[in-house]
Design an enzyme around this catalytic site. Structure first.
Site, PDB file in Angstrom:
ATOM      1  N   ASP A 141      57.292 -22.468 -22.347  1.00 23.73           N
ATOM      2  CA  ASP A 141      58.795 -21.885 -22.677  1.00 23.73           C
ATOM      3  C   ASP A 141      59.192 -22.280 -24.088  1.00 23.73           C
ATOM      4  O   ASP A 141      60.374 -22.101 -24.571  1.00 23.73           O
ATOM      5  CB  ASP A 141      59.831 -22.189 -21.653  1.00 23.73           C
ATOM      6  CG  ASP A 141      61.261 -21.603 -22.070  1.00 23.73           C
ATOM      7  OD1 ASP A 141      62.340 -22.145 -21.699  1.00 23.73           O
ATOM      8  OD2 ASP A 141      61.259 -20.478 -22.528  1.00 23.73           O
ATOM      9  N   LYS A 144      56.448 -18.862 -28.920  1.00 26.00           N
ATOM     10  CA  LYS A 144      55.777 -17.947 -28.180  1.00 26.00           C
ATOM     11  C   LYS A 144      54.320 -17.642 -28.573  1.00 26.00           C
ATOM     12  O   LYS A 144      53.452 -17.563 -27.992  1.00 26.00           O
ATOM     13  CB  LYS A 144      56.374 -16.375 -27.920  1.00 26.00           C
ATOM     14  CG  LYS A 144      57.910 -16.547 -27.565  1.00 26.00           C
ATOM     15  CD  LYS A 144      58.053 -17.470 -26.081  1.00 26.00           C
ATOM     16  CE  LYS A 144      59.516 -17.844 -26.162  1.00 26.00           C
ATOM     17  NZ  LYS A 144      59.634 -19.159 -25.258  1.00 26.00           N
ATOM     18  N   ASP A 169      57.320 -18.217 -19.585  1.00 22.32           N
ATOM     19  CA  ASP A 169      58.882 -17.419 -19.557  1.00 22.32           C
ATOM     20  C   ASP A 169      58.631 -16.528 -21.035  1.00 22.32           C
ATOM     21  O   ASP A 169      57.833 -16.542 -21.742  1.00 22.32           O
ATOM     22  CB  ASP A 169      59.919 -18.656 -19.881  1.00 22.32           C
ATOM     23  CG  ASP A 169      61.177 -17.947 -19.969  1.00 22.32           C
ATOM     24  OD1 ASP A 169      62.291 -18.178 -20.690  1.00 22.32           O
ATOM     25  OD2 ASP A 169      61.475 -16.811 -19.274  1.00 22.32           O
ATOM     26  N   ASN A 170      59.205 -15.621 -20.831  1.00 20.24           N
ATOM     27  CA  ASN A 170      59.795 -14.448 -21.978  1.00 20.24           C
ATOM     28  C   ASN A 170      58.376 -13.732 -22.183  1.00 20.24           C
ATOM     29  O   ASN A 170      58.180 -13.540 -23.470  1.00 20.24           O
ATOM     30  CB  ASN A 170      59.926 -15.350 -23.255  1.00 20.24           C
ATOM     31  CG  ASN A 170      61.325 -16.269 -22.863  1.00 20.24           C
ATOM     32  OD1 ASN A 170      61.050 -17.600 -22.972  1.00 20.24           O
ATOM     33  ND2 ASN A 170      62.342 -15.622 -22.791  1.00 20.24           N
ATOM     34  N   GLU A 199      67.720 -13.914 -19.716  1.00 15.88           N
ATOM     35  CA  GLU A 199      68.986 -14.875 -19.225  1.00 15.88           C
ATOM     36  C   GLU A 199      70.091 -14.448 -19.627  1.00 15.88           C
ATOM     37  O   GLU A 199      70.446 -13.822 -20.841  1.00 15.88           O
ATOM     38  CB  GLU A 199      68.698 -16.299 -19.862  1.00 15.88           C
ATOM     39  CG  GLU A 199      68.508 -16.262 -21.284  1.00 15.88           C
ATOM     40  CD  GLU A 199      66.869 -16.454 -21.599  1.00 15.88           C
ATOM     41  OE1 GLU A 199      66.070 -15.861 -20.649  1.00 15.88           O
ATOM     42  OE2 GLU A 199      66.509 -17.115 -22.721  1.00 15.88           O
TER      43      GLU A 199
HETATM   44  C1  LIG Z   1      63.820 -22.438 -32.166  1.00 16.11           C
HETATM   45  N1  LIG Z   1      63.150 -22.434 -30.759  1.00 16.11           N
HETATM   46  C2  LIG Z   1      62.941 -23.646 -30.105  1.00 16.11           C
HETATM   47  N2  LIG Z   1      62.161 -23.214 -28.984  1.00 16.11           N
HETATM   48  C3  LIG Z   1      62.126 -21.940 -29.221  1.00 16.11           C
HETATM   49  C4  LIG Z   1      61.227 -21.236 -27.853  1.00 16.11           C
HETATM   50  N3  LIG Z   1      62.001 -20.405 -27.242  1.00 16.11           N
HETATM   51  C5  LIG Z   1      62.326 -19.284 -27.719  1.00 16.11           C
HETATM   52  O1  LIG Z   1      62.134 -18.911 -28.774  1.00 16.11           O
HETATM   53  C6  LIG Z   1      63.057 -18.017 -26.723  1.00 16.11           C
HETATM   54  C7  LIG Z   1      64.044 -17.002 -27.364  1.00 16.11           C
HETATM   55  C8  LIG Z   1      64.568 -16.332 -26.469  1.00 16.11           C
HETATM   56  C9  LIG Z   1      65.259 -15.011 -27.302  1.00 16.11           C
HETATM   57  C10 LIG Z   1      65.795 -15.269 -28.380  1.00 16.11           C
HETATM   58  C11 LIG Z   1      66.624 -14.035 -28.931  1.00 16.11           C
HETATM   59  C12 LIG Z   1      66.758 -12.967 -28.221  1.00 16.11           C
HETATM   60  F1  LIG Z   1      67.438 -11.828 -28.941  1.00 16.11           F
HETATM   61  C13 LIG Z   1      65.954 -12.598 -26.985  1.00 16.11           C
HETATM   62  C14 LIG Z   1      65.189 -13.818 -26.493  1.00 16.11           C
HETATM   63  C15 LIG Z   1      64.591 -16.309 -25.071  1.00 16.11           C
HETATM   64  C16 LIG Z   1      64.051 -17.472 -24.563  1.00 16.11           C
HETATM   65  O2  LIG Z   1      64.013 -17.791 -23.096  1.00 16.11           O
HETATM   66  C17 LIG Z   1      63.344 -18.337 -25.214  1.00 16.11           C
HETATM   67  O3  LIG Z   1      62.622 -19.216 -24.904  1.00 16.11           O
HETATM   68  C18 LIG Z   1      62.709 -21.543 -30.116  1.00 16.11           C
HETATM   69 MG   LIG Z   2      62.458 -18.935 -22.663  1.00 15.74          MG
END
Ligand SMILES: Cn1cnc(CNC(=O)c2cc(-c3ccc(F)cc3)cc(O)c2O)c1
Ligand SMILES: [Mg+2]
Length: 214
Positions: A141, A144, A169-170, A199
């Site tokens: 998670d 990506k 995830d995602n 989410e």
């Molecule tokens: C900075 N950073 C630290 N950890 C991470 C890794 N996680 C993600 O990037 C992540 C992003 C989104 C998401 C963000 C914007 C949007 F418009 C739609 C979805 C959802 C998630 O569930 C995620 O896990 C990023």
């Molecule tokens: Mg996620």
């Protein structure tokens, strides 16, 4: 300077949850993120799928890549059998600090080892540093574009055994297209997509479950 979103999430937990009650911590975060401000926790819809896969695997040693504020850490740790362990890796120190407090508020600190740093650096050190033989379960998670390199790293470091389960995830939003190609085309994995939604939204997202065949 003002508080951050993770700090406001922590405040919501301290205000609305009961200390030592993981379910109340999960509900407090979900309520806050649905009604006050969105945050990138796996959330309640995908969380139910995470719960069911986790319960089915019943891991002795689990790994989470991308702790963020500890929401999925609490979801996973609350379902572990006595004596089982969850290692969670977070690169961002501010996220790690909030996560430690949320994990402790849920009373799960004895089941969880939070390791700060980059997954690429830490994965090769986990066997020697923590005496880990294998991970039965891995929740991906984090960034990506790290899903594929870190999966290859887990394979190369001998940290996966026949039957180890990866849950990512995602895979739709924000998306992990290279990862889907990798696990779906590799003869070493049996993969299945669990359709859900991003989410706290109506946007499609989902989890990919991949069983390592050895
Ligand atoms: C900075 N950073 C630290 N950890 C991470 C890794 N996680 C993600 O990037 C992540 C992003 C989104 C998401 C963000 C914007 C949007 F418009 C739609 C979805 C959802 C998630 O569930 C995620 O896990 C990023
Ligand atoms: Mg996620």
């Amino acid at each position: 300077t003002g508080s951050s979103r993770p700090q406001r999430m922590l405040k919501a937990v301290q205000k609305n949850a009961t200390k030592g009650d993981p379910q109340s911590v999960i509900s407090a975060i979900d309520h806050y993120c649905r009604h006050k401000e969105w945050a990138m926790n796996v959330g309640d819809d995908k969380g139910l799928i995470l719960d069911s896969v986790l319960t089915e695997v019943n891991p002795s040693t689990a790994l989470e890549l991308g702790t963020y504020c500890g929401y999925s850490t609490v979801r996973i740790a609350r379902l572990l059998s006595p004596g089982s362990k969850l290692f969670t890796v977070e690169f961002n120190p501010a996220f790690a600090e909030v996560a430690r407090q949320i994990i402790a508020y849920a009373g799960l600190q004895d089941k969880v080892t939070l390791v700060e740093g980059s997954s690429g650096d830490l994965i090769p050190k986990m066997k020697e540093q923590f005496g880990i033989k294998y991970f039965d379960f891995v929740f991906l998670d984090h960034w990506k574009d790290r899903y594929v390199p870190d999966t290859k790293l887990l394979e190369d470091c001998g940290l996966l055994k026949k039957g180890s389960v990866l849950l990512a995830d995602n895979v739709i939003c924000p998306g992990a297209p290279e990862y889907l190609k990798y696990v779906r085309n590799s003869p070493r994995y049996e993969s299945r997509y669990y359709k859900s939604n991003l989410e706290y939204t109506k946007v499609e997202d989902g989890l990919e479950k991949s069983v390592f065949l050895g």
